[in-house]
Structure formats: C-alpha cells, structure tokens
Design a protein around this motif. Sequence first.
Motif, PDB file in Angstrom:
ATOM      1  N   VAL A 315       0.771  -1.331   0.487  1.00  0.00           N
ATOM      2  CA  VAL A 315      -0.194  -0.265  -0.101  1.00  0.00           C
ATOM      3  C   VAL A 315       0.837   1.141  -0.016  1.00  0.00           C
ATOM      4  CG1 VAL A 315      -1.968   1.183   1.706  1.00  0.00           C
ATOM      5  CG2 VAL A 315      -1.902  -1.468   1.416  1.00  0.00           C
ATOM      6  N   GLY A 316       0.438   2.178  -0.406  1.00  0.00           N
ATOM      7  CA  GLY A 316       0.839   3.608  -0.678  1.00  0.00           C
ATOM      8  C   GLY A 316       0.220   4.392  -1.456  1.00  0.00           C
ATOM      9  N   ARG A 317       0.975   5.799  -1.432  1.00  0.00           N
ATOM     10  CA  ARG A 317       0.760   6.900  -1.997  1.00  0.00           C
ATOM     11  C   ARG A 317      -0.978   7.528  -1.029  1.00  0.00           C
ATOM     12  NH1 ARG A 317       0.068   9.502  -6.738  1.00  0.00           N
ATOM     13  NH2 ARG A 317       0.250  10.895  -5.387  1.00  0.00           N
ATOM     14  N   LEU A 318      -1.351   7.030   0.039  1.00  0.00           N
ATOM     15  CA  LEU A 318      -1.851   7.018   0.985  1.00  0.00           C
ATOM     16  C   LEU A 318      -1.821   9.009   1.247  1.00  0.00           C
ATOM     17  CD1 LEU A 318      -3.877   5.817   2.886  1.00  0.00           C
ATOM     18  CD2 LEU A 318      -2.367   6.235   4.897  1.00  0.00           C
ATOM     19  N   ARG A 319      -3.404   9.149   1.127  1.00  0.00           N
ATOM     20  CA  ARG A 319      -3.477  10.648   1.298  1.00  0.00           C
ATOM     21  C   ARG A 319      -5.027  10.609   1.974  1.00  0.00           C
ATOM     22  NH1 ARG A 319      -4.096   9.982  -4.731  1.00  0.00           N
ATOM     23  NH2 ARG A 319      -3.742   8.888  -4.203  1.00  0.00           N
ATOM     24  N   GLY A 320      -5.328  11.662   2.425  1.00  0.00           N
ATOM     25  CA  GLY A 320      -6.623  12.567   2.662  1.00  0.00           C
ATOM     26  C   GLY A 320      -7.187  13.094   2.156  1.00  0.00           C
ATOM     27  N   SER A 321      -8.176  12.544   2.232  1.00  0.00           N
ATOM     28  CA  SER A 321      -9.242  13.252   0.685  1.00  0.00           C
ATOM     29  C   SER A 321      -8.810  15.024   1.355  1.00  0.00           C
ATOM     30  CB  SER A 321     -10.398  13.088   0.147  1.00  0.00           C
ATOM     31  OG  SER A 321     -11.480  13.911   0.087  1.00  0.00           O
ATOM     32  N   LEU A 322      -9.266  15.976  -0.296  1.00  0.00           N
ATOM     33  CA  LEU A 322      -8.519  17.341  -0.253  1.00  0.00           C
ATOM     34  C   LEU A 322     -10.102  17.521   0.340  1.00  0.00           C
ATOM     35  CD1 LEU A 322      -6.873  17.875  -3.599  1.00  0.00           C
ATOM     36  CD2 LEU A 322      -6.262  17.929  -1.172  1.00  0.00           C
ATOM     37  N   ASP A 323     -11.181  17.040   0.053  1.00  0.00           N
ATOM     38  CA  ASP A 323     -12.589  17.473  -0.411  1.00  0.00           C
ATOM     39  C   ASP A 323     -13.804  16.407   0.812  1.00  0.00           C
ATOM     40  OD1 ASP A 323     -12.461  18.953  -2.827  1.00  0.00           O
ATOM     41  OD2 ASP A 323     -12.142  16.849  -3.508  1.00  0.00           O
ATOM     42  N   ASP A 324     -13.027  16.185   1.534  1.00  0.00           N
ATOM     43  CA  ASP A 324     -14.454  15.203   2.883  1.00  0.00           C
ATOM     44  C   ASP A 324     -13.333  14.181   3.393  1.00  0.00           C
ATOM     45  OD1 ASP A 324     -15.543  13.588   3.805  1.00  0.00           O
ATOM     46  OD2 ASP A 324     -16.046  12.246   2.671  1.00  0.00           O
ATOM     47  N   PRO A 325     -13.089  15.045   5.172  1.00  0.00           N
ATOM     48  CA  PRO A 325     -12.660  14.678   5.907  1.00  0.00           C
ATOM     49  C   PRO A 325     -12.780  13.195   6.492  1.00  0.00           C
ATOM     50  CG  PRO A 325     -14.353  16.263   6.832  1.00  0.00           C
ATOM     51  CD  PRO A 325     -14.192  15.823   5.168  1.00  0.00           C
ATOM     52  N   ARG A 326     -13.549  12.848   5.941  1.00  0.00           N
ATOM     53  CA  ARG A 326     -14.246  11.244   6.360  1.00  0.00           C
ATOM     54  C   ARG A 326     -13.085  10.427   5.576  1.00  0.00           C
ATOM     55  NH1 ARG A 326     -19.751  10.554   7.278  1.00  0.00           N
ATOM     56  NH2 ARG A 326     -20.365  11.696   5.082  1.00  0.00           N
ATOM     57  N   SER A 327     -12.481  10.477   3.970  1.00  0.00           N
ATOM     58  CA  SER A 327     -12.371   9.574   3.173  1.00  0.00           C
ATOM     59  C   SER A 327     -10.690   9.620   3.036  1.00  0.00           C
ATOM     60  CB  SER A 327     -12.809  10.595   1.505  1.00  0.00           C
ATOM     61  OG  SER A 327     -14.378   9.883   1.723  1.00  0.00           O
ATOM     62  N   LEU A 328     -10.555   8.445   2.533  1.00  0.00           N
ATOM     63  CA  LEU A 328      -8.437   8.660   2.262  1.00  0.00           C
ATOM     64  C   LEU A 328      -8.293   7.286   1.031  1.00  0.00           C
ATOM     65  CD1 LEU A 328      -7.905   6.562   5.844  1.00  0.00           C
ATOM     66  CD2 LEU A 328      -6.989   8.370   5.107  1.00  0.00           C
ATOM     67  N   GLU A 329      -7.202   8.173   0.431  1.00  0.00           N
ATOM     68  CA  GLU A 329      -7.122   7.490  -1.019  1.00  0.00           C
ATOM     69  C   GLU A 329      -6.254   6.701  -0.657  1.00  0.00           C
ATOM     70  OE1 GLU A 329      -8.971   8.379  -3.520  1.00  0.00           O
ATOM     71  OE2 GLU A 329     -10.047  10.776  -3.165  1.00  0.00           O
ATOM     72  N   PHE A 330      -6.292   5.933  -1.218  1.00  0.00           N
ATOM     73  CA  PHE A 330      -4.934   5.507  -1.689  1.00  0.00           C
ATOM     74  C   PHE A 330      -4.402   3.816  -2.762  1.00  0.00           C
ATOM     75  CE2 PHE A 330      -6.629   0.810   0.430  1.00  0.00           C
ATOM     76  CZ  PHE A 330      -7.225   1.472   1.117  1.00  0.00           C
ATOM     77  N   PHE A 331      -3.293   3.609  -2.885  1.00  0.00           N
ATOM     78  CA  PHE A 331      -2.808   2.853  -4.164  1.00  0.00           C
ATOM     79  C   PHE A 331      -2.110   1.491  -3.244  1.00  0.00           C
ATOM     80  CE2 PHE A 331       0.238   1.379  -7.980  1.00  0.00           C
ATOM     81  CZ  PHE A 331      -1.391   1.441  -8.394  1.00  0.00           C
ATOM     82  N   VAL A 332      -3.244   0.139  -3.741  1.00  0.00           N
ATOM     83  CA  VAL A 332      -2.554  -0.949  -3.760  1.00  0.00           C
ATOM     84  C   VAL A 332      -2.144  -1.778  -4.344  1.00  0.00           C
ATOM     85  CG1 VAL A 332      -3.450  -3.648  -2.471  1.00  0.00           C
ATOM     86  CG2 VAL A 332      -4.445  -1.075  -2.207  1.00  0.00           C
ATOM     87  N   CYS A 333      -0.977  -2.819  -4.245  1.00  0.00           N
ATOM     88  CA  CYS A 333      -0.221  -3.458  -5.282  1.00  0.00           C
ATOM     89  C   CYS A 333      -0.426  -5.447  -4.654  1.00  0.00           C
ATOM     90  CB  CYS A 333       1.337  -3.648  -6.052  1.00  0.00           C
ATOM     91  SG  CYS A 333       0.732  -1.582  -7.174  1.00  0.00           S
ATOM     92  N   ALA A 334      -0.297  -5.824  -5.490  1.00  0.00           N
ATOM     93  CA  ALA A 334      -0.207  -7.355  -5.098  1.00  0.00           C
ATOM     94  C   ALA A 334      -0.648  -8.053  -6.092  1.00  0.00           C
ATOM     95  CB  ALA A 334      -1.766  -7.686  -3.919  1.00  0.00           C
ATOM     96  N   ASP A 335       0.209  -9.414  -6.082  1.00  0.00           N
ATOM     97  CA  ASP A 335       0.224 -10.523  -7.215  1.00  0.00           C
ATOM     98  C   ASP A 335      -0.861 -11.750  -6.845  1.00  0.00           C
ATOM     99  OD1 ASP A 335       0.744 -12.986  -8.178  1.00  0.00           O
ATOM    100  OD2 ASP A 335       3.267 -13.194  -7.809  1.00  0.00           O
ATOM    101  N   ASN A 336      -1.437 -11.254  -8.117  1.00  0.00           N
ATOM    102  CA  ASN A 336      -2.945 -11.820  -8.219  1.00  0.00           C
ATOM    103  C   ASN A 336      -2.524 -13.498  -8.479  1.00  0.00           C
ATOM    104  OD1 ASN A 336      -1.549 -10.932 -10.509  1.00  0.00           O
ATOM    105  ND2 ASN A 336      -2.307 -12.764 -11.676  1.00  0.00           N
ATOM    106  N   LEU A 337      -1.604 -13.828  -8.672  1.00  0.00           N
ATOM    107  CA  LEU A 337      -1.112 -14.867  -8.441  1.00  0.00           C
ATOM    108  C   LEU A 337      -1.253 -15.728  -6.458  1.00  0.00           C
ATOM    109  CD1 LEU A 337       0.657 -15.750 -10.699  1.00  0.00           C
ATOM    110  CD2 LEU A 337      -1.537 -16.859 -11.576  1.00  0.00           C
ATOM    111  N   ARG A 338      -0.892 -15.531  -6.134  1.00  0.00           N
ATOM    112  CA  ARG A 338      -0.277 -15.704  -4.762  1.00  0.00           C
ATOM    113  C   ARG A 338      -1.331 -15.234  -3.736  1.00  0.00           C
ATOM    114  NH1 ARG A 338       5.068 -16.583  -2.580  1.00  0.00           N
ATOM    115  NH2 ARG A 338       6.376 -17.253  -4.387  1.00  0.00           N
ATOM    116  N   ARG A 339      -1.131 -13.171  -3.732  1.00  0.00           N
ATOM    117  CA  ARG A 339      -1.826 -12.985  -2.624  1.00  0.00           C
ATOM    118  C   ARG A 339      -3.764 -13.477  -3.293  1.00  0.00           C
ATOM    119  NH1 ARG A 339      -3.193 -10.554   2.132  1.00  0.00           N
ATOM    120  NH2 ARG A 339      -1.172 -11.427   2.647  1.00  0.00           N
TER     121      ARG A 339
END
Length: 357
Positions: A315-339
Amino acid sequence: MTATRSPGPALAVVGATGAAGAALLRILSTRADLWSSTRLIASSRSAGRRMAVRGAETEVLALTEDAFDGLGAGDVALFLTPAAVSARWAPVAVARGVAVVDQSAAFREDPDVPLVVPEINGYAARVRPRGIVAGPDCVTAAMMAAVGALHAELTLAELTVSSYQAAGAAGRAGTDVLRRQLAAVAGAELGEQPGDVRRAVGEDTGPFAAPLALNVVPWSGELREGGWSSHELAIRAESRRILGLPALPVSVTCVQVPVVTGHSLTVRARFASAADPARAREVLEAAPGVVLVDDPAAGEFPTPADAAGTDPAWVGRLRGSLDDPRSLEFFVCADNLRRGAALNGAQIAELIARECA
Ligand SMILES: NC(=O)c1ccc[n+]([C@@H]2O[C@H](COP(=O)([O-])OP(=O)(O)OC[C@H]3O[C@@H](n4cnc5c(N)ncnc54)[C@H](OP(=O)(O)O)[C@@H]3O)[C@@H](O)[C@H]2O)c1
C-alpha cells in the motif's frame, strides 16, 4: 504418486499445473508443513508429469474419481481450476469427506459457502454447510487486507475502486496472448494512425475485450444491466460479504493493463467519521498481510513489478481526501497469483488443517 502416508491431514492440489497451481507449489515450500502428504491433480493432459513439492518429485494425477482415493475426513482439497471444473469436481471430493477450498468463481455467490480472506474473516471458514470454502476474486483479495484493517478501526461507509488488472489473472491464456501481442507490436510502425495497435495485433485478443499490448482496456467480465460488468458487480458483492457489510455502497471500475503479474488498485474509502491519515498509516503498518511503502518524496510507492512474486498487499500513496475529511485515498499492489489465489487458498487450507490439530 502419493508419498507414504504419515499422521496429519493430506493436501490435494487440484489444478497444480496452472499459473496459480505453480505459485501454490512455490508457496508450500516456504510455509510450515502441516501436511502428511501432498497430491497433485490436473487434467488428463498433464497426467504423469512430475513436479517438485518441497523438493520431492511428485507425479501429477488426472482428475478422476480415483484421484481422491485414500482421502477422507480431515483432509483438504485446494482447487485452483476453472470454475466449471471446480463446480463439477468439488462435490466429488466433499462426498469423500474431504474439505474443499476453491479459488474459482464457482461457489463465491453461494450463501452456504463461506467466502474467506483469512486476515479478515478467517473465522468464517469453520462453518461449511456444503463442505466448501471459497476464496474471492483476485482483485477483491488484493485490497481486502488493507480495507478490512481500516474498516475495523474506522468503520467503512463507502468504497470506490478502480482496478489495473494484470493479464496473468486470465491464466496462461492471458499471458500467452499478451506475449504474442507484444511481439506483434514490437516491430510495427505505431502511434500515427488510430487503430495501429489493433492492426498489428489483428484478431488475436484472447480473453481480453481489445488489444492489451501498449494499451489499457476498460472492461473485464460480461455485460450486465446499467453498463456494469459482471466482474465489477462481483467485486462489489464479495467486498460486502467479506467485510460483513451487506449494504455498503461499493463502486468498481475494472481496467485491464499490459502487466503480466500484479494487480493494482486505486481505492477511495469513506468512513463513518473523520479519518486521520496518520492514524490510518499506523493501522496499515500493523495490519497482517499489508506492507506500507509510502514516501513519494523519496520515490517510494508500490508498483506491480515490485509486488510480483511476493505475498503481501503493498500500500502506498495514502492521502486524506482534499474535499472530505472522512475519506482516504490509497494505491494497492498485490501478486494476483499469490495473494489473489494461491496464498489465500493455502492459508484457508491451513486454518482447516489446524482445526483437528
Ligand atoms: N491467475 C490468477 O491470477 C487467479 C487469481 C485468482 C483466482 N484464479 C482462479 O484460479 C483458477 C485457476 O486459474 P489459473 O490462472 O491458474 O488457470 P490456468 O493457468 O489456466 O490453470 C488451470 C489449471 O486447471 C487445470 N484444468 C483445466 N481444465 C481441467 C479439467 N477439465 N480437468 C482437470 N483439470 C483441469 C489445468 O490443468 P492442465 O495444465 O492439465 O490443463 C491447470 O492445472 C481459476 O478459477 C481462476 O479464475 C486465478
């Protein structure tokens, strides 16, 4: 051939010769050995082939009734096969008393089959009305460890997801066609006329809705009402089931990208109350199955190339939303075969094996 039986449950791997099956065999060699024996099963095309399980040469059996001979209560069969094969053969294993773990789509919507991501709802694998436990789609699985951990802390109110899906999720058919397409476009004059890539690739789109080489394809699955795809609706339904939130608003857009292994997702998660990004970081750092790599100033964020061949959801690019204090934005990568398949299945199989220990 099956190794001589010693105490403990036996494991049958059905679909051992496929992309997810190969990942599973690599994973087994790194995990605690709970199994008295490991039996490898695939189609009749692969019968007699020899594959290494924990360094021991093991012969692949054809999937027939006989393939389950000698297995019974307490043993586990992990299916990494196409859904039609799982639908036909999982009940055969169950009839012998064998607990089935299935990573295909065959049973994911069945209310009598628990849908399990061990880090989030492993307890659900204990109740198996049909003798079967299902694992979710690989896109759902990629984000669940992170989303579930944040939900446990902050109470999820809405989920908005876009996937960037690897070709390998379509098995060998997906990676084979991407490789052929990449070879076809490598020597072609491209980029000046609309449709250049289509002309270079021709009709060879395989399991994808359009050429995937040097392209992105905003479609996977079958068309459903309102323009949604079956895959998008499945990820929505599976997320609700695994999180135990049957009314959670979930919106998914599926996109195929020309990556061989490693799904990526952008996730916007809205919570019941204000979501502090610093607290979310602490939650993700402690979450089982999750690794946080998030230092854009140092150029550190996950990519599918880094996730391929690994077990965690990155997980990376974790940010609080610019417009909504209740929202978080993030990016996830995972091996589709494994995880996304093999690891999830192995973890469920181990939960079942430990029930009797
Ligand atoms: N690939 C992923 O990232 C991923 C992620 C999550 C879930 N899954 C699911 O996991 C399952 C396997 O996917 P995969 O990508 O590993 O597929 P794959 O590479 O095409 O492998 C399929 C496996 O199933 C076996 N098989 C096919 N037809 C069979 C039949 N009629 N009887 C017995 N065995 C048969 C194949 O045996 P042969 O080698 O003998 O043909 C092979 O071992 C699918 O349900 C898929 O949706 C895959």
